[in-house]
Design a protein around this motif. Structure first.
Motif, PDB file in Angstrom:
ATOM      1  N   LEU A  83      -7.691-102.624  72.111  1.00  0.00           N
ATOM      2  CA  LEU A  83      -8.672-102.535  71.024  1.00  0.00           C
ATOM      3  C   LEU A  83      -8.416-103.610  69.970  1.00  0.00           C
ATOM      4  O   LEU A  83      -7.279-103.876  69.589  1.00  0.00           O
ATOM      5  CB  LEU A  83      -8.598-101.166  70.339  1.00  0.00           C
ATOM      6  N   ASP A  84      -9.497-104.198  69.485  1.00  0.00           N
ATOM      7  CA  ASP A  84      -9.438-105.145  68.365  1.00  0.00           C
ATOM      8  C   ASP A  84     -10.477-104.686  67.349  1.00  0.00           C
ATOM      9  O   ASP A  84     -11.666-104.977  67.491  1.00  0.00           O
ATOM     10  CB  ASP A  84      -9.737-106.556  68.860  1.00  0.00           C
ATOM     11  N   VAL A  85     -10.032-103.936  66.337  1.00  0.00           N
ATOM     12  CA  VAL A  85     -10.945-103.361  65.340  1.00  0.00           C
ATOM     13  C   VAL A  85     -10.691-104.018  63.993  1.00  0.00           C
ATOM     14  O   VAL A  85      -9.584-103.962  63.464  1.00  0.00           O
ATOM     15  CB  VAL A  85     -10.764-101.834  65.223  1.00  0.00           C
ATOM     16  N   ARG A  86     -11.727-104.649  63.448  1.00  0.00           N
ATOM     17  CA  ARG A  86     -11.648-105.257  62.115  1.00  0.00           C
ATOM     18  C   ARG A  86     -12.283-104.307  61.113  1.00  0.00           C
ATOM     19  O   ARG A  86     -13.418-103.868  61.295  1.00  0.00           O
ATOM     20  CB  ARG A  86     -12.385-106.600  62.099  1.00  0.00           C
ATOM     21  N   VAL A  87     -11.539-103.958  60.065  1.00  0.00           N
ATOM     22  CA  VAL A  87     -11.997-103.004  59.058  1.00  0.00           C
ATOM     23  C   VAL A  87     -12.115-103.715  57.715  1.00  0.00           C
ATOM     24  O   VAL A  87     -11.212-104.466  57.318  1.00  0.00           O
ATOM     25  CB  VAL A  87     -11.017-101.815  58.945  1.00  0.00           C
ATOM     26  N   LEU A  88     -13.229-103.483  57.024  1.00  0.00           N
ATOM     27  CA  LEU A  88     -13.375-104.047  55.678  1.00  0.00           C
ATOM     28  C   LEU A  88     -14.049-103.044  54.753  1.00  0.00           C
ATOM     29  O   LEU A  88     -14.761-102.145  55.200  1.00  0.00           O
ATOM     30  CB  LEU A  88     -14.139-105.376  55.707  1.00  0.00           C
ATOM     31  N   SER A  89     -13.807-103.209  53.453  1.00  0.00           N
ATOM     32  CA  SER A  89     -14.339-102.300  52.443  1.00  0.00           C
ATOM     33  C   SER A  89     -15.472-102.965  51.682  1.00  0.00           C
ATOM     34  O   SER A  89     -15.565-104.191  51.616  1.00  0.00           O
ATOM     35  CB  SER A  89     -13.223-101.908  51.467  1.00  0.00           C
ATOM     36  N   GLY A  90     -16.357-102.143  51.105  1.00  0.00           N
ATOM     37  CA  GLY A  90     -17.458-102.678  50.324  1.00  0.00           C
ATOM     38  C   GLY A  90     -18.308-101.573  49.740  1.00  0.00           C
ATOM     39  O   GLY A  90     -18.056-100.389  49.962  1.00  0.00           O
ATOM     40  N   LYS A  91     -19.336-101.970  48.986  1.00  0.00           N
ATOM     41  CA  LYS A  91     -20.296-101.016  48.447  1.00  0.00           C
ATOM     42  C   LYS A  91     -21.286-100.626  49.540  1.00  0.00           C
ATOM     43  O   LYS A  91     -21.552-101.397  50.458  1.00  0.00           O
ATOM     44  CB  LYS A  91     -21.016-101.617  47.252  1.00  0.00           C
ATOM     45  N   ALA A  92     -21.876 -99.435  49.397  1.00  0.00           N
ATOM     46  CA  ALA A  92     -22.745 -98.906  50.444  1.00  0.00           C
ATOM     47  C   ALA A  92     -23.903 -99.848  50.774  1.00  0.00           C
ATOM     48  O   ALA A  92     -24.179-100.124  51.947  1.00  0.00           O
ATOM     49  CB  ALA A  92     -23.281 -97.529  50.041  1.00  0.00           C
ATOM     50  N   SER A  93     -24.591-100.341  49.744  1.00  0.00           N
ATOM     51  CA  SER A  93     -25.748-101.198  49.994  1.00  0.00           C
ATOM     52  C   SER A  93     -25.344-102.506  50.662  1.00  0.00           C
ATOM     53  O   SER A  93     -26.051-103.014  51.540  1.00  0.00           O
ATOM     54  CB  SER A  93     -26.487-101.472  48.687  1.00  0.00           C
ATOM     55  N   GLU A  94     -24.196-103.071  50.267  1.00  0.00           N
ATOM     56  CA  GLU A  94     -23.719-104.303  50.873  1.00  0.00           C
ATOM     57  C   GLU A  94     -23.365-104.085  52.340  1.00  0.00           C
ATOM     58  O   GLU A  94     -23.702-104.903  53.215  1.00  0.00           O
ATOM     59  CB  GLU A  94     -22.498-104.823  50.118  1.00  0.00           C
ATOM     60  N   LEU A  95     -22.683-102.975  52.627  1.00  0.00           N
ATOM     61  CA  LEU A  95     -22.285-102.682  54.001  1.00  0.00           C
ATOM     62  C   LEU A  95     -23.508-102.444  54.883  1.00  0.00           C
ATOM     63  O   LEU A  95     -23.553-102.903  56.032  1.00  0.00           O
ATOM     64  CB  LEU A  95     -21.363-101.462  54.033  1.00  0.00           C
ATOM     65  N   ALA A  96     -24.497-101.728  54.348  1.00  0.00           N
ATOM     66  CA  ALA A  96     -25.714-101.480  55.112  1.00  0.00           C
ATOM     67  C   ALA A  96     -26.399-102.793  55.472  1.00  0.00           C
ATOM     68  O   ALA A  96     -26.887-102.979  56.598  1.00  0.00           O
ATOM     69  CB  ALA A  96     -26.664-100.582  54.334  1.00  0.00           C
ATOM     70  N   GLY A  97     -26.432-103.716  54.510  1.00  0.00           N
ATOM     71  CA  GLY A  97     -27.025-105.019  54.777  1.00  0.00           C
ATOM     72  C   GLY A  97     -26.290-105.779  55.862  1.00  0.00           C
ATOM     73  O   GLY A  97     -26.918-106.442  56.697  1.00  0.00           O
ATOM     74  N   LYS A  98     -24.972-105.685  55.881  1.00  0.00           N
ATOM     75  CA  LYS A  98     -24.181-106.368  56.900  1.00  0.00           C
ATOM     76  C   LYS A  98     -24.412-105.747  58.286  1.00  0.00           C
ATOM     77  O   LYS A  98     -24.430-106.463  59.300  1.00  0.00           O
ATOM     78  CB  LYS A  98     -22.695-106.316  56.537  1.00  0.00           C
ATOM     79  N   VAL A  99     -24.581-104.427  58.337  1.00  0.00           N
ATOM     80  CA  VAL A  99     -24.891-103.789  59.627  1.00  0.00           C
ATOM     81  C   VAL A  99     -26.261-104.264  60.122  1.00  0.00           C
ATOM     82  O   VAL A  99     -26.426-104.636  61.283  1.00  0.00           O
ATOM     83  CB  VAL A  99     -24.861-102.256  59.492  1.00  0.00           C
ATOM     84  N   GLU A 100     -27.245-104.243  59.238  1.00  0.00           N
ATOM     85  CA  GLU A 100     -28.596-104.646  59.627  1.00  0.00           C
ATOM     86  C   GLU A 100     -28.656-106.112  60.037  1.00  0.00           C
ATOM     87  O   GLU A 100     -29.438-106.482  60.926  1.00  0.00           O
ATOM     88  CB  GLU A 100     -29.562-104.372  58.469  1.00  0.00           C
ATOM     89  N   ALA A 101     -27.810-106.949  59.415  1.00  0.00           N
ATOM     90  CA  ALA A 101     -27.805-108.374  59.729  1.00  0.00           C
ATOM     91  C   ALA A 101     -26.955-108.712  60.955  1.00  0.00           C
ATOM     92  O   ALA A 101     -26.946-109.853  61.405  1.00  0.00           O
ATOM     93  CB  ALA A 101     -27.291-109.166  58.526  1.00  0.00           C
ATOM     94  N   GLY A 102     -26.245-107.714  61.496  1.00  0.00           N
ATOM     95  CA  GLY A 102     -25.409-107.956  62.659  1.00  0.00           C
ATOM     96  C   GLY A 102     -24.021-108.453  62.337  1.00  0.00           C
ATOM     97  O   GLY A 102     -23.259-108.791  63.247  1.00  0.00           O
ATOM     98  N   GLU A 103     -23.644-108.495  61.054  1.00  0.00           N
ATOM     99  CA  GLU A 103     -22.296-108.928  60.684  1.00  0.00           C
ATOM    100  C   GLU A 103     -21.270-107.820  60.893  1.00  0.00           C
ATOM    101  O   GLU A 103     -20.074-108.098  61.031  1.00  0.00           O
ATOM    102  CB  GLU A 103     -22.281-109.381  59.225  1.00  0.00           C
ATOM    103  N   LEU A 104     -21.702-106.584  60.871  1.00  0.00           N
ATOM    104  CA  LEU A 104     -20.854-105.434  61.180  1.00  0.00           C
ATOM    105  C   LEU A 104     -21.508-104.630  62.298  1.00  0.00           C
ATOM    106  O   LEU A 104     -22.738-104.552  62.366  1.00  0.00           O
ATOM    107  CB  LEU A 104     -20.683-104.534  59.954  1.00  0.00           C
TER     108      LEU A 104
END
Length: 300
Positions: free
Chosen positions: A119-140
């Motif tokens: 397993l190679d799991v990268r974990v990062l912290s952030g605000k909810a709206s920022e993280l949601a944007g990264k998921v939608e953009a394919g960065e997470l």
């Protein structure tokens, strides 16, 4: 496969809006990125960017193409990934979390990586709206965050647990009920630009309780520490696993029935089409088990 490399570069330019910044992400020169995008436009028979100086912003044709490109790249990554033996997990995922979920997520990921060396799991912290944007953009690939009213067809939401909103006050605070405490003491507000802060603001307006605002912060634990120091009182979610109710420095007061039992919901947001859903499903399941063990009863 050169076409896949060109599509990855297209996604990088679409995200950064700049050939130079995209070049850094994919480890190519700016000239190489520019050549790739010209070649891609020639192959597809249409321009994809509005170019202005160093900027390269997607035009209407580029924006229309973006979801299909993401899907193609994800499908290629899925085809390229090795098929694991039953019960084995391997591969790379990136997952984010708001601060209140980070401890549990980190423990789960650390345990899983010891059990599954592939397993190679990268974990990062952030605000909810920022993280949601990264998921939608394919960065997470996925993120643990506060639920939003806005839903996207490209993502899937898995609820994990709820945290009821409660009044947090020092023992010395004036007032016996939640509403009396809110009205009679300096109010420490959670950041209204965030999802939780907006929910708190809606609850206060629904109750019609006047508050004397003292400060506004984007840190729940810092607000609680200020309450301990008798700076004021606050309306906050009762954090999963917190020891607030056992603390002699705090009074935890439930909201009245007319508030409608408000709570913030936390869960996992993930892209529907990412290649390692077996990994994110297991992370989600193990985290849910840990969250449930730490659930706090609502104060009477």
């Amino acid at each position: 496969m050169s076409s896949i490399r060109f599509l990855r570069s297209f996604l990088a330019v679409a995200h950064h809006g700049s050939f130079s910044e995209a070049a850094e992400q994919v480890a190519l020169t700016q000239a190489a990125i520019s050549f790739q995008m010209r070649s891609l436009e020639a192959e597809l028979g249409r321009e994809l960017f509005d170019r202005s100086g160093r900027l390269a912003i997607l035009n209407a044709a580029g924006r229309e193409l973006l979801p299909d490109v993401k899907q193609l790249v994800d499908l290629y990554d899925r085809l390229k990934s090795p098929r694991n033996a039953p019960g084995m997990l391997a591969g790379a995922v990136s997952i984010g979390a708001v601060v209140s979920c980070m401890g549990t997520l980190s423990k789960v990921v650390s345990s899983m990586k010891r059990e599954y060396p592939g397993l190679d799991v990268r974990v990062l912290s952030g605000k909810a709206s920022e993280l949601a944007g990264k998921v939608e953009a394919g960065e997470l690939d996925a993120a643990f965050l506060v639920e939003s009213r806005r839903k996207m067809a490209s993502t899937h939401w898995t609820p994990l647990y709820e945290e009821p909103l409660v009044v947090v006050a020092p023992p010395s605070a004036t007032g016996q009920t939640a509403l009396a405490v809110l009205a009679a003491n300096p109010f420490l507000r959670f950041d209204r630009t965030q999802r939780t802060g907006r929910q708190i603001d809606r609850v206060l307006r629904r109750l019609g309780v006047p508050v004397s605002e003292f400060l506004e912060l984007n840190a729940i634990e810092t607000l609680v520490e200020l309450v301990r120091q008798e700076v004021g009182v606050s309306l906050l979610p009762l954090l999963n696993g917190s020891n607030w109710q056992a603390s002699p420095d705090l009074r935890i007061l439930p909201l009245p029935e007319e508030a409608g039992h408000p709570a913030r919901c936390l869960g996992m947001l993930e892209r529907r089409d990412h290649a390692r859903q077996d990994i994110t499903r297991e992370i989600c399941a193990q985290s849910l088990a840990m969250f449930r063990l730490r659930m706090q009863p609502l104060p009477a």
